[in-house]
Design an enzyme around this catalytic site. Structure first.
Site, PDB file in Angstrom:
ATOM      1  N   GLU A  12      13.820  -3.294  -3.609  1.00 54.03           N
ATOM      2  CA  GLU A  12      12.996  -3.506  -4.788  1.00 54.03           C
ATOM      3  C   GLU A  12      13.820  -3.259  -6.055  1.00 54.03           C
ATOM      4  O   GLU A  12      13.772  -4.023  -6.998  1.00 54.03           O
ATOM      5  CB  GLU A  12      11.786  -2.552  -4.744  1.00 54.03           C
ATOM      6  CG  GLU A  12      10.770  -2.806  -5.843  1.00 54.03           C
ATOM      7  CD  GLU A  12       9.623  -1.787  -5.854  1.00 54.03           C
ATOM      8  OE1 GLU A  12       9.698  -0.800  -5.097  1.00 54.03           O
ATOM      9  OE2 GLU A  12       8.692  -1.994  -6.610  1.00 54.03           O
TER      10      GLU A  12
ATOM     11  N   GLY B 149       0.818  -1.213   0.000  1.00 54.36           N
ATOM     12  CA  GLY B 149       0.000   0.000   0.000  1.00 54.36           C
ATOM     13  C   GLY B 149       0.850   1.260   0.000  1.00 54.36           C
ATOM     14  O   GLY B 149       0.951   1.940   1.018  1.00 54.36           O
ATOM     15  N   TYR B 150       1.459   1.539  -1.132  1.00 57.91           N
ATOM     16  CA  TYR B 150       2.324   2.722  -1.256  1.00 57.91           C
ATOM     17  C   TYR B 150       1.644   3.833  -2.062  1.00 57.91           C
ATOM     18  O   TYR B 150       1.266   4.860  -1.543  1.00 57.91           O
ATOM     19  CB  TYR B 150       3.645   2.322  -1.927  1.00 57.91           C
ATOM     20  CG  TYR B 150       4.764   1.912  -0.987  1.00 57.91           C
ATOM     21  CD1 TYR B 150       4.502   1.177   0.162  1.00 57.91           C
ATOM     22  CD2 TYR B 150       6.089   2.250  -1.262  1.00 57.91           C
ATOM     23  CE1 TYR B 150       5.531   0.794   1.011  1.00 57.91           C
ATOM     24  CE2 TYR B 150       7.128   1.864  -0.414  1.00 57.91           C
ATOM     25  CZ  TYR B 150       6.849   1.139   0.718  1.00 57.91           C
ATOM     26  OH  TYR B 150       7.869   0.768   1.544  1.00 57.91           O
TER      27      TYR B 150
ATOM     28  N   THR C  17      -0.798  -4.295  -6.418  1.00 65.57           N
ATOM     29  CA  THR C  17      -0.675  -5.531  -7.189  1.00 65.57           C
ATOM     30  C   THR C  17      -1.221  -6.722  -6.410  1.00 65.57           C
ATOM     31  O   THR C  17      -0.840  -6.948  -5.259  1.00 65.57           O
ATOM     32  CB  THR C  17       0.793  -5.771  -7.569  1.00 65.57           C
ATOM     33  OG1 THR C  17       1.260  -4.646  -8.304  1.00 65.57           O
ATOM     34  CG2 THR C  17       0.957  -7.032  -8.414  1.00 65.57           C
TER      35      THR C  17
END
Lengths: 376, 396
Positions: free
Chosen positions: B243, B126-127, B160
């Site tokens: 990431e 949840g960014y 996603t």
């Protein structure tokens, strides 16, 4: 030297714009694409009513005697609205074969159906092994009494699920890739021995794989001279390239407009992202790609009647330009819209998909570069 | 300087290669190419590796890592790519997991790490928010303290696989009166909490990968906050660094180029394989050379990392070049398949029920190309990665 449009041409553009604005907004298009038919018969009837389906035919043929520039105007507006209905397949391609290759009898038999909107056509030319080579054919038409027997397989026949009539290329003599020995036929899709498998395409249209098994054709099915069909096929597909170039210009114009607008309003780091120089230059490159495409589209549409070598260079050149520009503008429009550009909801991705497919129709950049460089 | 593997490393490669050959379910590969992966399919390989103890080679041994060297981990990734195994989901294993064991308390480690390892908990990220993409720190989702809970209100986007998620790690604003980066906290939110709505976003290739997540008066225990209040940006940046370093995708791209070459061998142009034509051979060669350069660049980064230098801003090179190469491969695949690039492979509910025209290798080529445009947008857009290099490496 004059690149302006006549009053009639401007009127034509305005009326196409008016019709599509009223009847073909993006939500309506989405519904049409998702419908069982995948096209709108009502919209097609309106194209007929407006005379768009009659535009390129002479007055004796029941048309308005329009030329390439009129087709270009119509196609640019179709591109702006991502119209999926088979205008290129029916009017430009089948219409082209009938206008330029068919006998008076064939014209009288088939043009009225195009003009009044009752007949939709598709062009079955590509074969799995043939890639973009129009002469690479293993489909055969063997002389059979006064007529022919057709056997073979055609790949990705765009618009075929909607069509009643097909223009089919087949080999009547010669080896697999010989320039001689190719003939062009009119085939009823409902004829015995024609079987189709229909499917959707990634740009919201429909296509078929078509098998011909001992399909009996009468002598009146042949367009032009037996075995001498390739020059006609090349000429008509170049006309289709000119039309697709205009469609691509319409798509790119809309993408550039939407991208500039988005970058003016989307704020990150406290400013509209359009203030970032790296994005400004990107949009300038998109703008230039578009302008160069407009130029090549005018050029090819003005040169369709020149000698063969000139015409081929113009068509191949335009196709290369729109292939490269379409890819760049499409990719960057998505990139600059960020995640939103990736969505099915926004029209940006749909223009990008259409531009990608325009590049593969009638030969991609590599194919056309080669064609250009080998044109006499 | 030495780029070759030692005899021990070669033996290790044989071992893992044999393990993958013996244990990777064959039917999974078929379903994946036809777009028929179920939620369980996505987790199958994860669960097999969990049983073997190989699911987190990059974690410290005390938390479940394998203790492999960086070179061994590199070989492991290569072999997985070579066998085209289902990629493991990064959200738990590479994103929130390391945040939890680095910054979480003992209670949180005990509670969350086992579920990440076993895949019993599916995590999502949840960014991003509608107004906070590249400028992530401008996020507006609010968390207000109410006793021993935060009350969270806001709207996350591009989440996603949130449709399957049990948990979401989430950046929220806990202080409005300081610099944007200084008022952010890092919360772990149970997706079953009342007030959470997940709405699908369909992408232009027809896939349902991403979602919007709406949070309305969602009560999150303070115990689910990682580290200190208002220090979330530190943890968020740590996670983004991880990431980026995984994003080069060299081994997968190698395999994808192999696939591209086999397409171009099967496709004919004037009776000759496409790969034999100058134009296409040259494009593939350029791609392979770009990938070789990236491979060695990644190895250099890994070597520096094994000497204790964490992935620095140079990792942005891996993101930019890695995604450019991935995109280029899919672009050339569309070129290679020719006319059959037009064919749409049905997705979602329609998957598997329809006739798909053309040779199997052409199926989905265009949709894959469309889908991969996301790679230069996500994980910090490639424009942002250029900014990072300009600022942090070149000092501009």
């Amino acid at each position: 030297m004059d690149f302006s449009f006549t009053e009639e041409q401007t009127l034509l553009r305005n009326s196409v714009q008016g019709l599509l604005a009223a009847k073909y907004d993006f939500d309506t298009r989405r519904k049409i694409v998702k419908s069982a038919d995948g096209m709108s018969k009502a919209v097609w009837a309106q194209f007929a009513e407006m005379g768009l389906l009659a535009a390129p035919f002479s007055e004796e043929q029941g048309g308005f005697g329009g030329g390439a520039i009129e087709t270009m105007i119509v196609m640019e507006e179709m591109g702006r609205n991502l119209v999926v209905e088979p205008y290129v397949e029916t009017v430009v391609l089948a219409g082209g074969f009938l206008r330029e290759g068919a006998s008076k009898e064939q014209q009288a038999a088939h043009i009225p159906g195009i003009v009044d909107g009752s007949a939709i056509w598709a062009f079955a030319y590509a074969e799995p092994q043939g890639r973009y080579n129009l002469a690479d054919l293993v489909t055969t038409a063997k002389k059979d009494g006064a007529g022919y027997t057709l056997n073979g397989y055609k790949a990705v026949v765009l618009g075929a699920p909607w069509a009643q009539k097909l223009i089919v290329t087949a080999r009547t003599s010669g080896g697999q890739r010989d320039r001689d020995g190719i003939s062009v036929f009119i085939v009823d899709k409902s004829a015995a021995g024609v079987s189709t498998r229909d499917y959707p395409t990634v740009d919201g249209r429909r296509a078929s794989e078509i098998t011909f098994e001992n399909v009996k054709l009468g002598a009146d099915a042949l367009i032009g001279t037996e075995g001498k069909g390739l020059p006609l096929v090349e000429k008509i597909t170049d006309q289709a390239i000119a039309a697709l170039s205009a469609e691509a210009v319409g798509c790119m114009g809309e993408l550039n407009k939407a991208t500039v607008e988005y970058c003016k309003t989307r704020k990150q780091f406290g400013v509209p992202i359009g203030k970032f120089q790296v994005l400004q230059h990107r949009m300038v490159d998109m703008f230039m790609a578009y302008e160069q495409s407009v130029s090549m589209t005018y050029m090819v549409n003005l040169k369709l009647e020149e000698n063969e070598a000139e015409r081929i260079k113009a068509a191949a050149g335009a196709k290369v330009q729109i292939g490269k520009a379409g890819r760049y503008v499409g990719q960057q429009a998505v990139q600059l819209h960020g995640g939103m550009g990736m969505t099915d909801e926004l029209n940006v991705g749909h223009y990008f998909k259409r531009l990608t497919m325009i590049d593969t129709q009638f030969g991609n950049v590599d194919h056309q570069l080669k064609r250009y460089s080998t044109a006499a | 300087m030495d780029m070759s593997f030692s005899p021990e490393e070669l033996a290790f490669r044989e071992e893992v290669r044999a393990f993958i050959a013996d244990n990777y379910p064959k039917d999974l590969a078929n379903r994946r190419t036809r777009g028929e992966m179920s939620k369980e399919d996505i987790l199958t390989w994860h669960r097999i590796l969990y049983k073997k103890g190989w699911v987190v080679p990059h974690w410290p041994v005390e938390y479940g890592g394998t203790g492999w060297t960086i070179t061994q981990r590199f070989i492991w990734n290569e072999e997985n790519a070579r066998a085209e195994t289902q990629a493991l989901l990064p959200f738990g294993l590479s994103m929130v997991g390391p945040v939890i064991f680095n910054y979480g308390n003992e209670e949180q480690k005990k509670r969350f790490l086992p579920g990440i390892l076993s895949a019993d908990d599916w995590w999502c990220q949840g960014y991003s928010e509608p107004g906070a993409g590249s400028d992530l720190a401008s996020l507006k989702t609010r968390a207000v303290l109410d006793g021993d809970h935060y009350v969270v209100n806001g709207h996350k986007i591009w989440t996603t696989l949130a449709q399957y998620a049990d948990w979401m790690f989430c950046l929220v604003r806990t202080d409005n009166n300081v610099k944007a980066q200084e008022g952010i906290s890092f919360l772990l939110i149970d997706m079953k909490t009342p007030g959470i709505t997940v709405r699908p976003i369909i992408t232009m290739d027809g896939a349902h990968e991403v979602n919007e997540v709406f949070l309305e008066d969602v009560r999150v225990p303070v115990a689910n906050r990682i580290g200190e209040e208002n220090k979330g940006w530190t943890y968020a940046k740590f996670l983004l660094g991880n990431e980026r370093s995984g994003i080069a995708g060299v081994a997968r791209s190698k395999k994808a180029i192999e696939r591209l070459k086999s397409i171009a061998t099967a496709e004919l142009m004037d009776g000759q394989p496409l790969i034999k034509t100058d134009e296409f051979a040259r494009k593939v060669a350029e791609l392979e050379i770009d990938l070789s350069a990236l491979e060695v660049t990644e190895l250099r980064t890994l070597a520096a990392e094994s000497k204790g230098k964490g992935p620095g801003p140079e990792a942005s090179i891996l993101k930019i070049k890695g995604t450019e190469i991935q995109q280029r491969i899919t672009e050339l695949a569309v070129e290679a398949v020719g006319n059959y690039g037009s064919v749409e492979v049905p997705t979602g509910e329609m998957a598997g029920n329809d006739f798909i025209a053309g040779p199997a290798y052409s199926n989905g080529a265009a949709q894959n190309y469309f889908n991969m445009r996301k790679t230069s947008i996500y994980g910090g857009s490639n424009e942002i990665q250029h900014n990072i290099i300009a600022k942090m490496v070149l000092g501009l």
